[in-house]
Design an enzyme around this catalytic site. Sequence first.
Site, short mmCIF file in Angstrom:
data_model
loop_
_atom_site.label_atom_id
_atom_site.label_comp_id
_atom_site.label_asym_id
_atom_site.label_seq_id
_atom_site.Cartn_x
_atom_site.Cartn_y
_atom_site.Cartn_z
N PHE A 89 1.64 5.87 -2.34
CA PHE A 89 2.11 7.24 -2.22
C PHE A 89 3.26 7.57 -3.27
CE2 PHE A 89 5.47 10.19 -0.27
CZ PHE A 89 4.65 11.24 -0.09
N CYS A 147 0.77 -1.44 0.15
CA CYS A 147 0.04 -0.02 -0.02
C CYS A 147 0.77 1.19 0.11
CB CYS A 147 -0.95 0.15 1.33
SG CYS A 147 -0.31 0.23 2.95
N ASP A 148 1.98 1.20 0.36
CA ASP A 148 2.88 2.47 0.46
C ASP A 148 3.14 3.02 -0.87
OD1 ASP A 148 3.32 0.43 2.65
OD2 ASP A 148 5.23 1.13 3.09
N ALA A 149 3.11 1.99 -1.99
CA ALA A 149 3.39 2.35 -3.15
C ALA A 149 2.41 3.44 -3.68
CB ALA A 149 3.26 1.35 -4.19
#
Length: 389
Positions: free
Chosen positions: A182, A178-180
Amino acid sequence: MRNKTKYSPDYTLLHYLLYMFMLAGCTIYPYGYVLSSTIDKHSTKSAMKKVADWQIGNFRYSTIGNLHDYGIDAWTNATLYIGMTEWAKIAGDSTYYHWLTDIGLAGNWKLAANFASYPKYRMYHADELCIGQFYLNMFDLYGDEKMASSTIERLDWIIDNPQDSTMLISNKQSWTWCDALFMAPAVYAHAAKIKGDDRYLEYMDREFKRTYNFLYDKENRLFFRDSSYFDKTEENGEKVFWGRGNGWVAAGLVNILKLLPENSAYRPFYENLFREFIPRLATLQSPTGFWHASLLDPESYPSPETSATALITYALAYGINDGLLGKEEYKPALKKSWDALLSTIDKDGKLGWVQPIGADPKKVTGDMTASYGVGAFLLAGSEIFRINK
């Protein structure tokens, strides 16, 4: 104050006293501040300057070893530069633009120092694209083609060379964590704006929705960090939803929406997700104003967590500023979170309580800081400052 863990009797006492102060109508925070829940431009600017100056004075990066996390163009530092660019617009001091320009020159405005021989999966790796947000922001300011050319070249290569679309976390060619959301999508949205070419938006939208469909838990309205957490639970039996991971998505949505034209056919999906996801995060704010490392099991991770709090605060403030969230309904939560963030700044300007690099909830102490935490704080501050206009 000494750093405490959740197992420390003194730390338990601290939390008891915290709640007693709250019941009395006051708020006390980790460094011992008692703060009013007011937001004003002068204090916001002062806090941003203090944190930015400390970080510049203590900025370091690696030239050997793990450059993915610690190099000058690493995602960690790229997040700092993105926030610092927003601070420079507010500061009215060319010193910060000079520092940012020196950073770009030191990295030669390139994504990865050795483009041709980079391992193939890192050609696609979302983290490696994060620095492109900084480069394209600087291009907007100065119009120098060399600031944007490497980033555009990389995006073109990715679009022309379809990646492995497997969504398991072992595959870093796709946005499988999920960081991807951003790190990469806003780069494509910005390229579309600069080049006037919708193929960047088409790619961004397709890949974002693949990640959304895979990692978004529609029942909880939260994002798993990656597929390895689908069947894991916290000590209290709840699913594992990482605070900073969901903060990355929240801030990533802001950065996309800032770049999408109001009449864009792509915009409704991101606005609708924002209106669903950010209010859910608001319900998980602790009474102290912070969000914790674990969103559904804060008791196992009672310490403040600055990076998650700053990223979510950024989204809350943007939502109020741009009419996606009701001001009367959400400004109290925003005031609490901003006060909480201010309380983590020590007398020298060091921002504390930042969870180190990771992929899941971890323990945090007051002396922990990181450049991405500072970048997130400056992003939050930039929208807080805007709210006072």
